[in-house]
Design a protein around this motif. Structure first.
Motif, PDB file in Angstrom:
ATOM      1  N   ALA A  79      45.755  35.151  36.951  1.00  0.00           N
ATOM      2  CA  ALA A  79      46.337  36.349  36.969  1.00  0.00           C
ATOM      3  C   ALA A  79      47.610  36.759  35.965  1.00  0.00           C
ATOM      4  CB  ALA A  79      47.360  36.446  38.301  1.00  0.00           C
ATOM      5  N   PHE A  80      47.547  37.819  35.168  1.00  0.00           N
ATOM      6  CA  PHE A  80      48.536  38.499  34.215  1.00  0.00           C
ATOM      7  C   PHE A  80      49.703  37.953  34.525  1.00  0.00           C
ATOM      8  CE2 PHE A  80      43.981  40.135  33.807  1.00  0.00           C
ATOM      9  CZ  PHE A  80      43.655  39.920  32.530  1.00  0.00           C
ATOM     10  N   GLY A  81      50.649  37.818  33.524  1.00  0.00           N
ATOM     11  CA  GLY A  81      51.990  37.591  33.625  1.00  0.00           C
ATOM     12  C   GLY A  81      52.471  38.081  34.043  1.00  0.00           C
ATOM     13  N   GLY A  82      52.454  39.608  33.163  1.00  0.00           N
ATOM     14  CA  GLY A  82      53.564  41.126  32.713  1.00  0.00           C
ATOM     15  C   GLY A  82      54.451  40.963  31.772  1.00  0.00           C
ATOM     16  N   ARG A  83      54.580  40.147  31.570  1.00  0.00           N
ATOM     17  CA  ARG A  83      56.337  39.923  30.774  1.00  0.00           C
ATOM     18  C   ARG A  83      55.631  40.539  29.368  1.00  0.00           C
ATOM     19  NH1 ARG A  83      59.108  34.427  30.328  1.00  0.00           N
ATOM     20  NH2 ARG A  83      59.943  35.820  33.461  1.00  0.00           N
ATOM     21  N   PRO A  84      56.386  40.938  28.214  1.00  0.00           N
ATOM     22  CA  PRO A  84      55.635  41.570  27.392  1.00  0.00           C
ATOM     23  C   PRO A  84      56.365  40.424  26.680  1.00  0.00           C
ATOM     24  CG  PRO A  84      57.088  42.771  28.633  1.00  0.00           C
ATOM     25  CD  PRO A  84      57.352  42.407  29.631  1.00  0.00           C
ATOM     26  N   GLY A  85      55.338  40.051  25.815  1.00  0.00           N
ATOM     27  CA  GLY A  85      55.441  38.635  24.709  1.00  0.00           C
ATOM     28  C   GLY A  85      55.237  37.849  24.962  1.00  0.00           C
ATOM     29  N   SER A  86      54.646  37.476  26.180  1.00  0.00           N
ATOM     30  CA  SER A  86      54.300  36.083  26.290  1.00  0.00           C
ATOM     31  C   SER A  86      53.228  36.330  27.175  1.00  0.00           C
ATOM     32  CB  SER A  86      55.506  35.391  27.108  1.00  0.00           C
ATOM     33  OG  SER A  86      54.855  34.507  27.746  1.00  0.00           O
ATOM     34  N   PHE A  87      52.345  35.548  26.652  1.00  0.00           N
ATOM     35  CA  PHE A  87      50.498  35.557  27.743  1.00  0.00           C
ATOM     36  C   PHE A  87      50.762  34.418  28.369  1.00  0.00           C
ATOM     37  CE2 PHE A  87      46.119  34.634  28.563  1.00  0.00           C
ATOM     38  CZ  PHE A  87      45.970  36.109  28.681  1.00  0.00           C
ATOM     39  N   VAL A  88      51.454  33.586  28.988  1.00  0.00           N
ATOM     40  CA  VAL A  88      51.359  32.453  29.981  1.00  0.00           C
ATOM     41  C   VAL A  88      52.445  32.942  30.852  1.00  0.00           C
ATOM     42  CG1 VAL A  88      51.906  30.570  30.015  1.00  0.00           C
ATOM     43  CG2 VAL A  88      50.671  31.101  27.909  1.00  0.00           C
ATOM     44  N   SER A  89      53.848  33.421  30.358  1.00  0.00           N
ATOM     45  CA  SER A  89      54.804  33.878  30.957  1.00  0.00           C
ATOM     46  C   SER A  89      54.466  34.261  32.500  1.00  0.00           C
ATOM     47  CB  SER A  89      56.241  33.975  30.756  1.00  0.00           C
ATOM     48  OG  SER A  89      56.403  33.792  29.660  1.00  0.00           O
ATOM     49  N   ASN A  90      54.608  33.651  34.105  1.00  0.00           N
ATOM     50  CA  ASN A  90      54.341  34.480  35.271  1.00  0.00           C
ATOM     51  C   ASN A  90      53.225  34.314  35.230  1.00  0.00           C
ATOM     52  OD1 ASN A  90      57.036  34.392  35.925  1.00  0.00           O
ATOM     53  ND2 ASN A  90      57.395  37.053  35.187  1.00  0.00           N
ATOM     54  N   SER A  91      52.220  33.887  34.508  1.00  0.00           N
ATOM     55  CA  SER A  91      50.271  34.062  34.521  1.00  0.00           C
ATOM     56  C   SER A  91      50.087  32.510  35.433  1.00  0.00           C
ATOM     57  CB  SER A  91      49.967  33.904  33.510  1.00  0.00           C
ATOM     58  OG  SER A  91      50.393  32.204  32.524  1.00  0.00           O
ATOM     59  N   ALA A  92      48.442  32.641  35.896  1.00  0.00           N
ATOM     60  CA  ALA A  92      48.022  32.138  37.438  1.00  0.00           C
ATOM     61  C   ALA A  92      46.943  31.905  37.129  1.00  0.00           C
ATOM     62  CB  ALA A  92      48.556  32.299  38.083  1.00  0.00           C
ATOM     63  N   ALA A  93      46.303  30.751  37.399  1.00  0.00           N
ATOM     64  CA  ALA A  93      44.550  31.032  36.917  1.00  0.00           C
ATOM     65  C   ALA A  93      44.295  29.307  38.464  1.00  0.00           C
ATOM     66  CB  ALA A  93      44.527  29.998  36.356  1.00  0.00           C
ATOM     67  N   SER A  94      43.066  29.869  38.887  1.00  0.00           N
ATOM     68  CA  SER A  94      42.783  29.240  39.705  1.00  0.00           C
ATOM     69  C   SER A  94      41.335  28.964  39.472  1.00  0.00           C
ATOM     70  CB  SER A  94      43.601  29.682  41.095  1.00  0.00           C
ATOM     71  OG  SER A  94      42.975  28.906  42.654  1.00  0.00           O
ATOM     72  N   PHE A  95      40.672  27.757  40.538  1.00  0.00           N
ATOM     73  CA  PHE A  95      39.100  27.591  40.738  1.00  0.00           C
ATOM     74  C   PHE A  95      39.401  26.783  41.913  1.00  0.00           C
ATOM     75  CE2 PHE A  95      40.514  27.844  35.942  1.00  0.00           C
ATOM     76  CZ  PHE A  95      40.414  28.254  35.417  1.00  0.00           C
ATOM     77  N   GLY A  96      38.040  27.400  41.823  1.00  0.00           N
ATOM     78  CA  GLY A  96      37.340  26.527  43.460  1.00  0.00           C
ATOM     79  C   GLY A  96      35.451  26.427  43.608  1.00  0.00           C
ATOM     80  N   VAL A  97      35.764  25.727  45.079  1.00  0.00           N
ATOM     81  CA  VAL A  97      34.309  25.291  44.643  1.00  0.00           C
ATOM     82  C   VAL A  97      33.773  25.397  46.263  1.00  0.00           C
ATOM     83  CG1 VAL A  97      34.241  22.926  44.784  1.00  0.00           C
ATOM     84  CG2 VAL A  97      31.727  24.259  44.733  1.00  0.00           C
ATOM     85  N   THR A  98      32.411  24.917  47.253  1.00  0.00           N
ATOM     86  CA  THR A  98      32.846  25.264  48.471  1.00  0.00           C
ATOM     87  C   THR A  98      31.356  24.934  48.974  1.00  0.00           C
ATOM     88  OG1 THR A  98      31.953  27.388  49.131  1.00  0.00           O
ATOM     89  CG2 THR A  98      34.382  26.947  49.534  1.00  0.00           C
ATOM     90  N   TYR A  99      31.163  23.574  49.606  1.00  0.00           N
ATOM     91  CA  TYR A  99      29.151  23.499  50.306  1.00  0.00           C
ATOM     92  C   TYR A  99      29.769  23.386  51.489  1.00  0.00           C
ATOM     93  CZ  TYR A  99      25.418  20.469  51.298  1.00  0.00           C
ATOM     94  OH  TYR A  99      24.399  20.334  50.885  1.00  0.00           O
ATOM     95  N   GLY A 100      27.868  24.056  51.878  1.00  0.00           N
ATOM     96  CA  GLY A 100      27.862  24.236  53.480  1.00  0.00           C
ATOM     97  C   GLY A 100      26.990  23.885  53.559  1.00  0.00           C
ATOM     98  N   ASN A 101      26.241  22.894  54.080  1.00  0.00           N
ATOM     99  CA  ASN A 101      24.940  22.448  54.874  1.00  0.00           C
ATOM    100  C   ASN A 101      25.865  21.901  56.599  1.00  0.00           C
ATOM    101  OD1 ASN A 101      22.909  21.324  54.709  1.00  0.00           O
ATOM    102  ND2 ASN A 101      23.224  19.330  53.799  1.00  0.00           N
ATOM    103  N   GLY A 102      24.434  22.552  57.190  1.00  0.00           N
ATOM    104  CA  GLY A 102      24.536  22.390  58.516  1.00  0.00           C
ATOM    105  C   GLY A 102      25.786  22.649  59.642  1.00  0.00           C
ATOM    106  N   PRO A 103      25.974  21.470  60.828  1.00  0.00           N
ATOM    107  CA  PRO A 103      27.730  20.883  60.680  1.00  0.00           C
ATOM    108  C   PRO A 103      28.800  20.613  59.565  1.00  0.00           C
ATOM    109  CG  PRO A 103      26.680  19.326  60.685  1.00  0.00           C
ATOM    110  CD  PRO A 103      25.738  20.545  60.996  1.00  0.00           C
ATOM    111  N   PHE A 104      28.456  20.153  58.298  1.00  0.00           N
ATOM    112  CA  PHE A 104      29.019  20.293  57.642  1.00  0.00           C
ATOM    113  C   PHE A 104      29.611  20.937  56.336  1.00  0.00           C
ATOM    114  CE2 PHE A 104      30.068  17.965  53.156  1.00  0.00           C
ATOM    115  CZ  PHE A 104      30.983  17.360  53.349  1.00  0.00           C
TER     116      PHE A 104
END
Length: 365
Positions: free
Chosen positions: A174-199
């Protein structure tokens, strides 16, 4: 062109248009949920209240897709949250505060979307929580700081892969949207899921810069008071931290009529070179007694420095039809000495204990 040729051309064009329409769709959907609740302690007194969205948050939305050819689809979702009590918009008054995104999807290459979206704590772990399975939003954890109760991120670009041997991966920025600062108000997220039958299992991480805390947890963190005394458990003065990192892992197993579930989350506050960790472990069971009736119970333990919380949740749900059900839920929170108990989205108690019992009706359309 003679009349016979004209009619033949019209039939061909109409058929082609109908086929294109069949490959595209737009759906209106929503949830209307309301009831009453009894809270043992709100600022020192017992209270009765009409509730909105306790079983599941009230919403209406539009979702759709269009076939672009070559295995690609244009996809979108616009979702509005509201409170049934007074008809107002939720999420700070945003028209489509729950979700607002558009993108392209492919069974072969995955899905890429742009807009206001969920991070992977929500999509990968919420299915293993009491807040979802009881179901009662009041059973989510302290201040929803671990984001399992459906928090969103603005200005987000999100990508999810196709499924590979039961695994599916995702990333968001997510881009922070604050001029002059690439990091301010920014966000990052990562994830993984796994499924095998009932698990089923999932893991996720999210990092938010210049994070503003809205809900209270009944104590202070790094010198900032997080005690929500306003309606809906909001802080009298919202608090901002330099950075908030959240990680979690969860799993569920369907064992006949019993769904066993567990989740662990870690929330780390960062402020002026200092940090504090809020950690929560939860386990529970949902048991399907019959097609229409289910029971659920769970226990969650949270710790922050020397402070601790024990939360118990239990409830029953009865389906009147495929789209309408009634529920009875109870959540009890006991905090350590010196901490005011505060169940998520409720104003803080004046003591270390707080209980809420809610009776409601939910309709899906």
């Amino acid at each position: 062109m003679n009349a016979r040729a004209l009619w033949a051309t019209m039939i061909v064009l109409t058929g082609a248009y109908g086929q294109a329409q069949a490959q595209s769709s737009v759906q209106l959907y929503g949830i209307v949920d309301g009831g009453i609740a009894y809270v043992t302690n709100v600022a020192g007194g017992h209270t009765w209240m009409q509730t909105s969205g306790v079983g599941q948050a009230d919403r209406w939305g539009l979702r759709g897709q269009e076939d672009l050819g070559g295995g690609y689809r244009a996809v979108f979702r616009l979702e509005n949250g509201f409170t049934l009590n007074d008809g107002r918009f939720s999420q700070g008054g945003l028209e489509f505060g729950r979700q607002a995104w558009v993108g392209v999807a492919s069974d072969r290459f995955g899905t890429l979307t742009f807009g206001r979206q969920y991070d992977f704590m929500v999509t990968n772990l919420t299915a293993f929580t009491a807040g979802s399975l009881t179901p009662s939003v009041l059973a989510f954890h302290l201040g929803d700081l671990d984001r399992l109760g459906a928090e969103r991120i603005d200005n987000a670009v999100r990508y999810v892969t196709p499924e590979f041997a039961g695994f599916q991966f995702g990333a968001l920025y997510a881009f922070g949207g604050r001029p002059g600062s690439f990091v301010s108000n920014s966000a990052a997220s990562f994830g993984v899921t796994y499924g095998n039958g009932p698990f089923k299992a999932g893991a996720a991480y999210v990092e938010l810069h210049d994070y503003t805390t809205l809900f209270g947890i009944g104590t202070s963190v790094l010198g900032k008071p997080l005690i929500g005394t306003l309606s809906q458990g909001l802080l009298p003065r919202f608090q901002t931290f330099d950075k908030l990192t959240v990680s979690g892992i969860g799993a569920g197993y369907q064992w006949g009529p019993a769904n066993l579930h567990a989740v662990y989350t870690a929330v780390i506050f960062h402020q002026h070179g200092q940090s504090a960790s809020l950690r929560t472990a939860e386990g529970g069971i949902k048991y399907t007694v019959s097609y229409a009736f289910s029971l659920a119970a769970s226990y969650a333990r949270s710790t922050l420095s020397e402070n601790g919380w024990n939360q118990f949740a239990a409830g029953g749900d009865y389906a009147l039809s495929k789209r309408t059900d009634i529920y009875l839920h109870a959540v009890y929170l006991h905090a350590s000495a010196g901490v005011r108990a505060q169940i998520f989205s409720l104003p803080a108690s004046s003591s270390t204990k707080q209980t809420v019992i809610s009776l409601g009706m939910r309709h899906l359309f």
